[in-house]
Design a protein around this motif. Sequence first.
Motif, mmCIF file in Angstrom:
data_model
loop_
_atom_site.group_PDB
_atom_site.id
_atom_site.type_symbol
_atom_site.label_atom_id
_atom_site.label_comp_id
_atom_site.label_asym_id
_atom_site.label_seq_id
_atom_site.Cartn_x
_atom_site.Cartn_y
_atom_site.Cartn_z
ATOM 1 N N PRO A 118 0.808 -1.233 0.000
ATOM 2 C CA PRO A 118 0.000 0.000 0.000
ATOM 3 C C PRO A 118 0.836 1.274 0.000
ATOM 4 N N PHE A 119 2.095 1.206 0.435
ATOM 5 C CA PHE A 119 2.920 2.403 0.438
ATOM 6 C C PHE A 119 3.466 2.750 -0.943
ATOM 7 N N ASP A 120 3.210 1.907 -1.943
ATOM 8 C CA ASP A 120 3.700 2.181 -3.293
ATOM 9 C C ASP A 120 2.916 3.300 -3.969
ATOM 10 N N THR A 121 1.757 3.627 -3.493
ATOM 11 C CA THR A 121 0.938 4.677 -4.093
ATOM 12 C C THR A 121 1.319 6.039 -3.535
ATOM 13 N N GLY A 122 0.810 7.081 -4.194
ATOM 14 C CA GLY A 122 1.071 8.432 -3.717
ATOM 15 C C GLY A 122 0.502 8.665 -2.331
ATOM 16 N N THR A 123 -0.725 8.162 -2.113
ATOM 17 C CA THR A 123 -1.321 8.291 -0.781
ATOM 18 C C THR A 123 -0.508 7.524 0.252
ATOM 19 N N GLY A 124 -0.004 6.366 -0.152
ATOM 20 C CA GLY A 124 0.818 5.582 0.764
ATOM 21 C C GLY A 124 2.093 6.310 1.153
ATOM 22 N N GLN A 125 2.670 7.063 0.204
ATOM 23 C CA GLN A 125 3.870 7.825 0.519
ATOM 24 C C GLN A 125 3.580 8.933 1.532
ATOM 25 N N ILE A 126 2.414 9.554 1.396
ATOM 26 C CA ILE A 126 2.023 10.588 2.365
ATOM 27 C C ILE A 126 1.854 9.977 3.754
ATOM 28 N N VAL A 127 1.195 8.808 3.777
ATOM 29 C CA VAL A 127 1.018 8.120 5.064
ATOM 30 C C VAL A 127 2.364 7.721 5.647
ATOM 31 N N LEU A 128 3.274 7.225 4.790
ATOM 32 C CA LEU A 128 4.602 6.828 5.256
ATOM 33 C C LEU A 128 5.355 8.024 5.842
ATOM 34 N N ALA A 129 5.224 9.187 5.191
ATOM 35 C CA ALA A 129 5.870 10.387 5.722
ATOM 36 C C ALA A 129 5.319 10.737 7.098
ATOM 37 N N GLY A 130 3.999 10.612 7.267
ATOM 38 C CA GLY A 130 3.406 10.902 8.565
ATOM 39 C C GLY A 130 3.857 9.923 9.636
ATOM 40 N N VAL A 131 3.876 8.631 9.291
ATOM 41 C CA VAL A 131 4.302 7.617 10.258
ATOM 42 C C VAL A 131 5.771 7.820 10.633
ATOM 43 N N GLY A 132 6.630 8.041 9.613
ATOM 44 C CA GLY A 132 8.045 8.262 9.902
ATOM 45 C C GLY A 132 8.279 9.515 10.734
ATOM 46 N N GLY A 133 7.510 10.578 10.443
ATOM 47 C CA GLY A 133 7.652 11.797 11.233
ATOM 48 C C GLY A 133 7.261 11.594 12.687
ATOM 49 N N LEU A 134 6.180 10.831 12.916
ATOM 50 C CA LEU A 134 5.753 10.571 14.294
ATOM 51 C C LEU A 134 6.795 9.756 15.055
ATOM 52 N N PHE A 135 7.354 8.739 14.388
ATOM 53 C CA PHE A 135 8.394 7.960 15.051
ATOM 54 C C PHE A 135 9.624 8.824 15.343
ATOM 55 N N GLY A 136 9.991 9.693 14.375
ATOM 56 C CA GLY A 136 11.131 10.564 14.596
ATOM 57 C C GLY A 136 10.915 11.503 15.775
ATOM 58 N N LEU A 137 9.725 12.093 15.852
ATOM 59 C CA LEU A 137 9.423 12.973 16.984
ATOM 60 C C LEU A 137 9.460 12.204 18.301
#
Length: 300
Positions: A248-267
Amino acid sequence: MNATVLLCGLLGMAAAGGVVLAAAGWRGTPVRPEADTHPTPTPRWLLAMREILRHQRLVIGAVVAGIVAGVLTGWPVGGLLTTIAVLLVPRIVAPDSGATERTERIEAVAVWTEMLRDTLSAAAGLEQGLRATAAAPPTALAGPVRALAGRIDAGERLPDALRAFADDVDDPTCDLVVTALVLAAERQARQLAALLGTLAEAAREQVVMRLKIDAERARVHTSVRIVVATTLTMAAGLVLLNRTYLDPFDTGTGQIVLAGVGGLFGLAFVWMAKIAAIPAPARLLQNPTTSTTTREAIPS
């Protein structure tokens, strides 16, 4: 398809480089003036470039790792997150070497204060006692103590030389000792040797307290390392061993979700690291020409 994936990876790395440069430019690098009392301010962009060049190996490794991750996964956001992780994770999980240096500096202040007290007890003058401590100063204070003796020999006013010494050491505990010495130099304070003995004892008590605090902080750092290592290992395991689960992360929406998940983990990682950081107390003697006051920031 391969060209498209490579282009996506390169675009992700360009974005990562922009984020790194912007962050370094916003943070800047404090510069302490040496002899010029009215230094010309250094442009922030130049400070940012100096910061990047000083850590160029880490930056190059992070960019390469991001490109590899972006090409292998086909996720521009994945490459960006990999670059940021390579830059930040070592600082989060590395032991806080600065804490050991600060504790050694406080202990050196106690030793130096006792040396000065003993010299003054032998009926030596203050300037003579300060020169005498430069003969065999504590290792952590060798440079500042010898610089202090050099200023006195050069004819600089004793209060000014002492304040410069406090700026060289840059420690709140040392400021207490220097404050007592400045008062003695300006107002001929009595019983200075007894006061120095009390300050040296207080400094040693602070060393004991800091050792206890550092032991407790080590537990927190260990917990942070375990959480970070577990999270990154799980993410890498999913990418390598169960790639279809992440389709599911292969789509454009999936990339947006991945950015959000990665940002939350980073914070979350940065927040956990900040829990283990203890701000240093404010200094009593702060040179107005000094650009910043030393603080214990995010643990290294």
